[in-house]
Motif scaffolding. Structure first.
Motif, PDB file in Angstrom:
ATOM      1  N   THR A 214      11.313  19.978  19.938  1.00 53.39           N
ATOM      2  CA  THR A 214      12.212  20.873  19.211  1.00 53.39           C
ATOM      3  C   THR A 214      13.410  21.262  20.073  1.00 53.39           C
ATOM      4  N   ALA A 215      14.600  21.075  19.515  1.00 55.69           N
ATOM      5  CA  ALA A 215      15.854  21.484  20.159  1.00 55.69           C
ATOM      6  C   ALA A 215      16.106  20.778  21.489  1.00 55.69           C
ATOM      7  N   CYS A 216      15.526  19.594  21.677  1.00 54.10           N
ATOM      8  CA  CYS A 216      15.885  18.754  22.837  1.00 54.10           C
ATOM      9  C   CYS A 216      17.115  17.948  22.418  1.00 54.10           C
ATOM     10  N   ARG A 217      18.260  18.574  22.474  1.00 51.44           N
ATOM     11  CA  ARG A 217      19.465  18.074  21.812  1.00 51.44           C
ATOM     12  C   ARG A 217      20.118  16.876  22.504  1.00 51.44           C
ATOM     13  N   GLN A 218      19.703  16.568  23.727  1.00 51.59           N
ATOM     14  CA  GLN A 218      20.250  15.372  24.381  1.00 51.59           C
ATOM     15  C   GLN A 218      19.675  14.088  23.804  1.00 51.59           C
ATOM     16  N   LEU A 219      18.520  14.188  23.165  1.00 55.83           N
ATOM     17  CA  LEU A 219      17.824  12.990  22.701  1.00 55.83           C
ATOM     18  C   LEU A 219      18.485  12.416  21.459  1.00 55.83           C
ATOM     19  N   LYS A 220      18.608  11.090  21.451  1.00 50.57           N
ATOM     20  CA  LYS A 220      19.164  10.388  20.303  1.00 50.57           C
ATOM     21  C   LYS A 220      18.154   9.359  19.813  1.00 50.57           C
ATOM     22  N   ASP A 221      18.549   8.620  18.792  1.00 48.79           N
ATOM     23  CA  ASP A 221      17.625   7.687  18.147  1.00 48.79           C
ATOM     24  C   ASP A 221      16.995   6.700  19.116  1.00 48.79           C
ATOM     25  N   ASP A 222      17.768   6.188  20.067  1.00 48.23           N
ATOM     26  CA  ASP A 222      17.237   5.137  20.934  1.00 48.23           C
ATOM     27  C   ASP A 222      16.021   5.608  21.719  1.00 48.23           C
ATOM     28  N   ALA A 223      16.083   6.837  22.260  1.00 49.00           N
ATOM     29  CA  ALA A 223      14.961   7.360  23.050  1.00 49.00           C
ATOM     30  C   ALA A 223      13.753   7.655  22.173  1.00 49.00           C
ATOM     31  N   ILE A 224      13.992   8.205  21.001  1.00 48.18           N
ATOM     32  CA  ILE A 224      12.887   8.553  20.104  1.00 48.18           C
ATOM     33  C   ILE A 224      12.213   7.284  19.580  1.00 48.18           C
ATOM     34  N   CYS A 225      12.992   6.268  19.267  1.00 39.91           N
ATOM     35  CA  CYS A 225      12.423   4.997  18.811  1.00 39.91           C
ATOM     36  C   CYS A 225      11.578   4.360  19.917  1.00 39.91           C
ATOM     37  N   TYR A 226      12.055   4.453  21.141  1.00 37.65           N
ATOM     38  CA  TYR A 226      11.301   3.911  22.277  1.00 37.65           C
ATOM     39  C   TYR A 226       9.965   4.636  22.421  1.00 37.65           C
ATOM     40  N   LEU A 227       9.993   5.961  22.288  1.00 34.26           N
ATOM     41  CA  LEU A 227       8.763   6.750  22.351  1.00 34.26           C
ATOM     42  C   LEU A 227       7.790   6.329  21.260  1.00 34.26           C
ATOM     43  N   ALA A 228       8.297   6.137  20.048  1.00 43.19           N
ATOM     44  CA  ALA A 228       7.439   5.775  18.920  1.00 43.19           C
ATOM     45  C   ALA A 228       6.777   4.416  19.134  1.00 43.19           C
ATOM     46  N   ARG A 229       7.503   3.486  19.725  1.00 48.03           N
ATOM     47  CA  ARG A 229       6.937   2.145  19.950  1.00 48.03           C
ATOM     48  C   ARG A 229       5.892   2.138  21.059  1.00 48.03           C
ATOM     49  N   LYS A 230       6.006   3.048  22.008  1.00 44.97           N
ATOM     50  CA  LYS A 230       5.079   3.091  23.143  1.00 44.97           C
ATOM     51  C   LYS A 230       3.877   4.002  22.897  1.00 44.97           C
ATOM     52  N   CYS A 231       4.092   5.106  22.191  1.00 45.68           N
ATOM     53  CA  CYS A 231       3.030   6.121  21.987  1.00 45.68           C
ATOM     54  C   CYS A 231       2.551   6.059  20.542  1.00 45.68           C
ATOM     55  N   VAL A 232       1.862   5.004  20.209  1.00 48.00           N
ATOM     56  CA  VAL A 232       1.486   4.747  18.816  1.00 48.00           C
ATOM     57  C   VAL A 232       0.327   5.624  18.335  1.00 48.00           C
TER      58      VAL A 232
ATOM     59  N   TRP B 102      17.238  19.993  28.921  1.00 50.58           N
ATOM     60  CA  TRP B 102      17.417  19.064  30.034  1.00 50.58           C
ATOM     61  C   TRP B 102      16.677  17.749  29.816  1.00 50.58           C
ATOM     62  N   VAL B 103      15.828  17.680  28.788  1.00 52.02           N
ATOM     63  CA  VAL B 103      15.108  16.431  28.511  1.00 52.02           C
ATOM     64  C   VAL B 103      16.120  15.388  28.027  1.00 52.02           C
ATOM     65  N   ASP B 104      16.174  14.260  28.707  1.00 54.00           N
ATOM     66  CA  ASP B 104      17.126  13.215  28.341  1.00 54.00           C
ATOM     67  C   ASP B 104      16.404  11.891  28.086  1.00 54.00           C
ATOM     68  N   SER B 105      17.180  10.885  27.746  1.00 56.43           N
ATOM     69  CA  SER B 105      16.623   9.583  27.399  1.00 56.43           C
ATOM     70  C   SER B 105      15.831   8.979  28.549  1.00 56.43           C
ATOM     71  N   LEU B 106      16.346   9.089  29.754  1.00 58.89           N
ATOM     72  CA  LEU B 106      15.689   8.488  30.922  1.00 58.89           C
ATOM     73  C   LEU B 106      14.300   9.080  31.150  1.00 58.89           C
ATOM     74  N   SER B 107      14.198  10.405  31.117  1.00 62.09           N
ATOM     75  CA  SER B 107      12.906  11.053  31.377  1.00 62.09           C
ATOM     76  C   SER B 107      11.926  10.813  30.235  1.00 62.09           C
ATOM     77  N   LEU B 108      12.424  10.755  28.990  1.00 63.97           N
ATOM     78  CA  LEU B 108      11.524  10.500  27.861  1.00 63.97           C
ATOM     79  C   LEU B 108      11.002   9.070  27.896  1.00 63.97           C
ATOM     80  N   ARG B 109      11.829   8.151  28.312  1.00 62.79           N
ATOM     81  CA  ARG B 109      11.384   6.755  28.436  1.00 62.79           C
ATOM     82  C   ARG B 109      10.319   6.623  29.524  1.00 62.79           C
ATOM     83  N   SER B 110      10.477   7.361  30.612  1.00 66.26           N
ATOM     84  CA  SER B 110       9.464   7.354  31.671  1.00 66.26           C
ATOM     85  C   SER B 110       8.134   7.864  31.126  1.00 66.26           C
TER      86      SER B 110
END
Length: 293
Positions: free
Chosen positions: A168-186, A146-154
């Motif tokens: 692991t196995a958060c299959r809704q997530l795509k590159d855009d959300a993961i890249c956003y996480l990487a830029r914010k959580c350095v 159920w983890v999606d881009s919106l909640s990960l960005r929050s």
């Protein structure tokens, strides 16, 4: 000494100061399962355990062998205000937003939350964690589809001090959300993106360039990850200690060799060792090799 005087001289357990002696010097050493059992002994024990739980800092349900009933879970945590670590192991089959949100709301100093496997939660729980627990450092979300881009960005916007996250196995997530996480959580030191066919080199390279203190990275089963992003990891993540790339069929030794030379632990054996294992499987015994040649 007569009998009455003798009885007056006996010190009972509950005569000891609860918050100065019993809780910090006795109850804190008992497993959670024993505390749950003690609640049923008497009204005094029930009151004592409730006082203990009100100031409890760690609540880990993995200490309880059996699945804990919802009523017991809600009862145990209804007065907690000082939690720093919460693990929802053994209640993954039933815990919902309705059960969890009040607990998150009254424990804003949480630093570690493990919701792995909680299939009945929704994005609302992750958003609540991100808004309430801004000191969060460790988060487990494995197999939470159920983890999606919106909640990960929050999460990324409000928990910039995050040190580890398991996706692991958060299959809704795509590159855009993961890249956003990487830029914010350095400050990330440990990251799992395993078992996600949406993850590509774009995510891995963004992680490498922004999270340079990374120590553990799990890319198991990320079928679209290739050698270029592994080379970027080797270039930027100089503190890397462990890399998992099993079942990443497009990752080969040409990109892994540089990491091996730095003694990074990799879950895929070097080609020569893999060949020996295969040969041993075929022959039924290890071949003799003259190492002096």
């Amino acid at each position: 000494m007569d009998e009455e005087a003798r009885l007056r001289s006996i010190c009972h357990l509950f005569d000891l100061p609860w918050e100065d002696v019993l809780i910090p010097h006795i109850l804190c050493y008992l497993p959670l399962q024993h505390l749950v059992s003690l609640q049923r002994v008497s009204k005094q024990f029930h009151s004592l355990i409730q006082v203990y739980l009100t100031n409890c800092r760690t609540f880990d349900l993995s200490q309880i062998e059996l699945c804990i009933p919802k009523e017991a879970f809600c009862s145990l945590l209804k007065n907690c205000r000082a939690l720093q670590s919460l693990s929802l192991h053994n209640c993954t089959d039933w815990v919902t937003d309705k059960d969890l949100l009040p607990i998150i709301g009254q424990n804003q100093h949480l630093q570690r939350v493990d919701m792995s496997g909680c299939a009945w939660l929704t994005r609302h729980s992750l958003v609540a964690v991100s808004l309430s627990c801004t000191q969060l450092q460790h988060l487990g979300l494995a197999h939470c589809e159920w983890v999606d881009s919106l909640s990960l960005r929050s999460l990324a916007d409000h928990c910039g001090g995050l040190l580890s996250i398991d996706l692991t196995a958060c299959r809704q997530l795509k590159d855009d959300a993961i890249c956003y996480l990487a830029r914010k959580c350095v400050k990330l030191r440990s990251l799992s993106l395993a078992v996600n066919a949406n993850v590509t080199d774009e995510s891995v390279e963004e992680v490498a360039k922004n999270c340079r203190g990374l120590e553990q990275l799990d890319l198991t089963g990320c079928l679209r990850v290739r050698n270029p992003s592994i080379r970027t990891i080797a270039e930027y993540c100089t503190k890397l200690q462990s890399l998992k790339v099993n079942h990443c069929h497009n990752v080969t030794e040409t990109s892994l060799d540089r990491l091996r030379q730095r003694n990074v632990v990799i879950d895929v054996e070097p080609p020569s060792q893999r060949a020996l294992v295969l040969l041993q499987d075929v022959l039924g015994f290890g071949p003799f090799i003259n190492l002096q040649i």
